[in-house]
Structures are given as structure tokens and as C-alpha cells.
Design an enzyme around this catalytic site. Structure first.
Site, PDB file in Angstrom:
ATOM      1  N   TYR A  63       0.987  -1.311  -0.006  1.00 49.38           N
ATOM      2  CA  TYR A  63      -0.061   0.110  -0.094  1.00 49.38           C
ATOM      3  C   TYR A  63       1.023   1.222  -0.098  1.00 49.38           C
ATOM      4  O   TYR A  63       1.490   1.568   0.977  1.00 49.38           O
ATOM      5  CB  TYR A  63      -0.913   0.075   1.141  1.00 49.38           C
ATOM      6  CG  TYR A  63      -1.789  -1.196   1.169  1.00 49.38           C
ATOM      7  CD1 TYR A  63      -2.261  -1.975   0.045  1.00 49.38           C
ATOM      8  CD2 TYR A  63      -2.398  -1.607   2.407  1.00 49.38           C
ATOM      9  CE1 TYR A  63      -3.114  -2.947   0.401  1.00 49.38           C
ATOM     10  CE2 TYR A  63      -3.572  -2.577   2.605  1.00 49.38           C
ATOM     11  CZ  TYR A  63      -3.543  -3.376   1.630  1.00 49.38           C
ATOM     12  OH  TYR A  63      -4.588  -4.475   1.549  1.00 49.38           O
ATOM     13  N   PRO A 209     -15.307  -4.786   2.681  1.00 48.67           N
ATOM     14  CA  PRO A 209     -16.465  -4.968   3.594  1.00 48.67           C
ATOM     15  C   PRO A 209     -17.826  -4.309   2.935  1.00 48.67           C
ATOM     16  O   PRO A 209     -18.960  -4.436   3.202  1.00 48.67           O
ATOM     17  CB  PRO A 209     -16.084  -4.824   5.089  1.00 48.67           C
ATOM     18  CG  PRO A 209     -15.109  -3.949   4.751  1.00 48.67           C
ATOM     19  CD  PRO A 209     -14.468  -4.363   3.590  1.00 48.67           C
TER      20      PRO A 209
HETATM   21  N1  LIG Z   1      -6.010  -8.421   0.936  1.00 48.79           N
HETATM   22  C1  LIG Z   1      -6.375  -8.039   0.097  1.00 48.79           C
HETATM   23  O1  LIG Z   1      -6.076  -8.403  -1.183  1.00 48.79           O
HETATM   24  C2  LIG Z   1      -7.132  -6.591   0.119  1.00 48.79           C
HETATM   25  C3  LIG Z   1      -7.580  -5.888  -0.970  1.00 48.79           C
HETATM   26  C4  LIG Z   1      -8.531  -4.889  -0.865  1.00 48.79           C
HETATM   27  C5  LIG Z   1      -8.356  -4.330   0.413  1.00 48.79           C
HETATM   28  N2  LIG Z   1      -8.016  -4.828   1.479  1.00 48.79           N
HETATM   29  C6  LIG Z   1      -7.924  -4.465   2.923  1.00 48.79           C
HETATM   30  O2  LIG Z   1      -9.349  -4.292   3.083  1.00 48.79           O
HETATM   31  C7  LIG Z   1      -9.574  -2.974   3.763  1.00 48.79           C
HETATM   32  C8  LIG Z   1     -10.949  -2.571   3.232  1.00 48.79           C
HETATM   33  O3  LIG Z   1     -11.308  -2.494   1.865  1.00 48.79           O
HETATM   34  P1  LIG Z   1     -11.360  -1.237   1.425  1.00 48.79           P
HETATM   35  O4  LIG Z   1     -11.009   0.073   1.978  1.00 48.79           O
HETATM   36  O5  LIG Z   1     -10.841  -1.186  -0.350  1.00 48.79           O
HETATM   37  O6  LIG Z   1     -12.764  -1.225   0.807  1.00 48.79           O
HETATM   38  P2  LIG Z   1     -14.243  -0.983   1.635  1.00 48.79           P
HETATM   39  O7  LIG Z   1     -14.057  -0.881   3.168  1.00 48.79           O
HETATM   40  O8  LIG Z   1     -15.357  -1.865   1.361  1.00 48.79           O
HETATM   41  O9  LIG Z   1     -14.804   0.419   0.939  1.00 48.79           O
HETATM   42  C9  LIG Z   1     -13.899   1.359   1.038  1.00 48.79           C
HETATM   43  C10 LIG Z   1     -14.526   2.643   0.149  1.00 48.79           C
HETATM   44  O10 LIG Z   1     -15.892   2.904   0.871  1.00 48.79           O
HETATM   45  C11 LIG Z   1     -15.858   4.450   1.056  1.00 48.79           C
HETATM   46  N3  LIG Z   1     -16.422   4.341   2.442  1.00 48.79           N
HETATM   47  C12 LIG Z   1     -16.174   4.141   3.628  1.00 48.79           C
HETATM   48  N4  LIG Z   1     -16.782   4.278   4.623  1.00 48.79           N
HETATM   49  C13 LIG Z   1     -17.912   4.868   4.060  1.00 48.79           C
HETATM   50  C14 LIG Z   1     -19.263   5.330   4.542  1.00 48.79           C
HETATM   51  N5  LIG Z   1     -19.560   5.182   5.856  1.00 48.79           N
HETATM   52  N6  LIG Z   1     -20.135   6.087   3.754  1.00 48.79           N
HETATM   53  C15 LIG Z   1     -19.560   5.941   2.365  1.00 48.79           C
HETATM   54  N7  LIG Z   1     -18.549   5.863   1.995  1.00 48.79           N
HETATM   55  C16 LIG Z   1     -17.674   5.043   2.658  1.00 48.79           C
HETATM   56  C17 LIG Z   1     -14.436   4.861   1.283  1.00 48.79           C
HETATM   57  O11 LIG Z   1     -14.498   6.198   0.628  1.00 48.79           O
HETATM   58  P3  LIG Z   1     -13.962   7.475   1.710  1.00 48.79           P
HETATM   59  O12 LIG Z   1     -12.567   7.286   1.710  1.00 48.79           O
HETATM   60  O13 LIG Z   1     -14.435   8.696   0.908  1.00 48.79           O
HETATM   61  O14 LIG Z   1     -14.587   7.241   3.065  1.00 48.79           O
HETATM   62  C18 LIG Z   1     -13.986   3.738  -0.053  1.00 48.79           C
HETATM   63  O15 LIG Z   1     -13.985   4.355  -1.222  1.00 48.79           O
HETATM   64  C19 LIG Z   1      -8.658  -1.876   2.847  1.00 48.79           C
HETATM   65  O16 LIG Z   1      -8.504  -0.891   3.675  1.00 48.79           O
HETATM   66  C20 LIG Z   1      -7.403  -2.854   3.049  1.00 48.79           C
HETATM   67  O17 LIG Z   1      -7.006  -2.992   4.183  1.00 48.79           O
HETATM   68  C21 LIG Z   1      -7.287  -6.104   1.402  1.00 48.79           C
END
Ligand SMILES: NC(=O)c1ccc[n+]([C@@H]2O[C@H](COP(=O)([O-])OP(=O)(O)OC[C@H]3O[C@@H](n4cnc5c(N)ncnc54)[C@H](OP(=O)(O)O)[C@@H]3O)[C@@H](O)[C@H]2O)c1
Length: 288
Positions: A63, A209
Site C-alpha cells: 500500500y 466489506p
Molecule cells: N487482502 C487484499 O487483497 C485486500 C484488497 C483490498 C483491500 N484490502 C484491505 O481491506 C480494507 C477494506 O477494503 P477497502 O477499504 O478497499 O473497501 P471498503 O471498506 O469496502 O470501502 C472503502 C470505500 O468505501 C468508502 N466508504 C467508507 N466508509 C464509508 C461510509 N461510511 N459512507 C460512504 N462511503 C464510505 C471509502 O471512501 P472514503 O475514503 O471517501 O470514505 C472507500 O472508497 C482495505 O483498507 C485494506 O486494508 C485487502
């Protein structure tokens, strides 16, 4: 003040963490590449998460690359008691669009050393293989992590982006304490891996999530949110928390307002009917 304490806790090996973690990836620059425009603001988000009781952060050397681990150390080192960082190794970022597997033992050893330096730690509490490398026998990658654990540099080993078969293979080599796969209301392709984690009594960390934000507009989610006086993000997280006691969601955001909203999900208790209606919604659940 509502905090993640209200979500109960879950074990990662001998460590206990609150059951809503934080995915730190989103505080990097666009495309998870480089610094964000507002670096100070990003560090504030990380500190606010800890104030709200989050004591598990997920990150990776990929990252930024490297930026996210440095941000965590800059914001929070020396870390508060009980704070657990799960980082990962095994993916290379030659440019902002590429996420290339490298599961060679030599690379994993170097990656771990880099993470230790950037996170200012002598041992990583949870070190996850970011993804299996199709060009390296899986047992070799896992064996490298076993060696590093024996050397005292890793407390617990986790896996990411694996099948049930790979989880079982790795578990024959070394105790695995967690699996991190994509899983959310709209994509339950890893349902079989979640069930395997339940059988094995290990944590399942659903990445995306919120479906990376894409599930916030699902009609059933909006409907339940209105009925509950909650927000769509809170309903999606509440559904995950209710789905399994082994679930450790790691929602990501670069916004303090969204972070506070997401932590508020721990107080949203879905009724049995709401839980069932959400579960019946058009997810891609594989045939078993
Ligand atoms: N192991 C893997 O291959 C892998 C792959 C992807 C991710 N990850 C991990 O999983 C974590 C979670 O995944 P993610 O962050 O990609 O996806 P996520 O939690 O499903 O969604 C994040 C997205 O949703 C928005 N968001 C968050 N809270 C919100 C709310 N209350 N209302 C409206 N929009 C909201 C965020 O934008 P804003 O910033 O504008 O809030 C961001 O664009 C990552 O941070 C990472 O640590 C792991």
C-alpha cells in the site's frame, strides 16, 4: 462515546482485538499509490480510529507501496498497549496499476525486514501472505513465513486471497490464525472459506466489506437503513458482524466522518427478519 469496545472481541492467536478493525489502505494516495494530498489529515484519521477504540489495523507493504506502513508508524508509534498491526507481504507494485505476486522465500524475507523497519517493530503481530504466487509452490511461500516465525520476527501468520484447499495446506505447515478474502453482502464467493474459518476457529477478515462503496446503493440496504435509522454503511457492517462470530471487518476510509459512522455500526442490531432479507439479496454466492 460509542467505540469498537461495543463490538466484542475476537482472537488472533493469543491476541484479542475488538471486532471492528480498520483497513488503513485508503489513507494512501489515489490508486493506493504514494502520499495522499492531505498527509496530515490522513494521519488524523489513523489517530481517530484508535481514539474510537480500534485496536487492529490492516495494512501491507504494497500500500503506497511502503507509504501506508510509514503513515501508521508516524501517526501512532509508540503504539498503545494492546494495539495489533496486521501487515502483508508477497505483492509487488512496479507501478500504480500493478499488483504482482512474488511469493519467493527470498522476497518474503526482504519484505518482512522492510515492514519491521517502517513499522518500527521487532516482531510483526500478524503477518499475512498477501496472495499466493502461481509461479512459486504455495508450501514454499508458507514455509518461508514459518521460518521467519521460528526466528521470532512474526508472532502469528495469516493468509489472504486463498482457497479452502490452500488454507488446509498451509495449516499443515504452520498454525494459521486468520484469512483475509474479499467478502461482502454483494460478493460471497468466499463463503466456503468463511465456513472453513468457522470450523477451524480462526478469524475471517472480509476485505471490501462495503464492496469498496459499491454496496451502499443496494435497494435492500437502503431500505433496512431507513427502517433502522442507520446509514447504509452501518447496515452492511452490522450484517457482516451478525453473519459470523469469526468475522473481523476492516472497513477503510480516508474520512473521519465515515470512520465515525462505520464505528457506529457496532450498535446496529439487525432483527432476524432484516438479517434474512439482506442475506436473500442478489449476492453472487457460489453453488456448493
Ligand atoms: N487482502 C487484499 O487483497 C485486500 C484488497 C483490498 C483491500 N484490502 C484491505 O481491506 C480494507 C477494506 O477494503 P477497502 O477499504 O478497499 O473497501 P471498503 O471498506 O469496502 O470501502 C472503502 C470505500 O468505501 C468508502 N466508504 C467508507 N466508509 C464509508 C461510509 N461510511 N459512507 C460512504 N462511503 C464510505 C471509502 O471512501 P472514503 O475514503 O471517501 O470514505 C472507500 O472508497 C482495505 O483498507 C485494506 O486494508 C485487502
Amino acid at each position: 462515546m460509542l467505540t469498537t469496545l461495543d463490538a466484542g472481541s475476537i482472537r488472533l492467536g493469543d491476541l484479542g482485538v475488538h471486532r471492528l478493525g480498520f483497513g488503513a489502505m485508503r489513507v494512501c494516495g489515489p490508486d493506493v499509490w504514494g502520499q495522499p494530498a492531505d498527509r496530515a489529515g490522513a494521519l488524523q484519521v489513523l489517530r481517530r480510529a484508535v481514539e474510537l477504540g480500534v485496536n487492529f489495523f490492516d495494512t501491507s507493504d504494497a500500500y503506497g507501496p511502503h507509504v501506508n506502513e510509514e503513515q501508521i508508524a508516524a501517526a501512532l508509534h509508540p503504539y498503545p498497549a494492546g494495539f495489533v498491526i496486521g501487515t502483508k507481504g508477497g505483492l509487488l507494485r512496479p507501478n500504480r496499476y500493478a499488483w504482482n505476486p512474488d511469493g519467493q522465500p527470498g522476497h518474503l524475507r526482504r519484505a518482512l525486514e522492510g515492514s519491521l523497519t517502517r513499522l518500527r517493530l521487532e516482531r510483526i503481530d500478524l503477518y499475512q501472505l498477501h496472495a499466493p504466487d502461481p509461479h512459486v509452490p504455495f508450501a514454499e511461500s508458507v514455509g518461508a513465513l514459518a521460518d521467519l516465525q521460528r526466528a521470532g520476527k512474526i508472532r502469528h501468520v495469516g493468509l489472504s486471497n486463498v482457497s479452502v484447499k490452500q488454507l488446509e495446506e498451509a495449516s499443515r505447515i504452520i498454525p494459521i490464525v486468520s484469512v483475509q478474502n474479499e467478502y461482502n453482502l454483494g460478493n460471497r464467493a468466499s463463503e466456503d472459506v468463511l465456513l472453513a474459518c468457522e470450523r477451524m476457529g480462526i478469524a475471517f477478515l472480509p476485505w471490501y466489506p462495503l464492496g469498496a462503496g459499491g454496496n451502499l446503493n443496494l435497494p435492500i440496504v437502503k431500505k433496512v437503513a431507513v427502517r433502522h435509522g442507520a446509514t447504509p454503511a452501518q447496515v452492511l457492517l452490522a450484517w457482516l458482524l451478525a453473519r459470523s462470530p469469526m468475522m473481523l471487518p476492516i472497513p477503510g476510509t480516508g474520512s473521519i466522518a465515515h470512520l465515525e459512522e462505520n464505528v457506529g455500526a457496532v450498535s446496529v442490531k439487525l432483527s432476524a427478519d432484516q438479517f434474512a432479507a439482506l442475506g436473500r439479496s442478489g449476492a453472487r454466492v457460489p453453488k456448493r
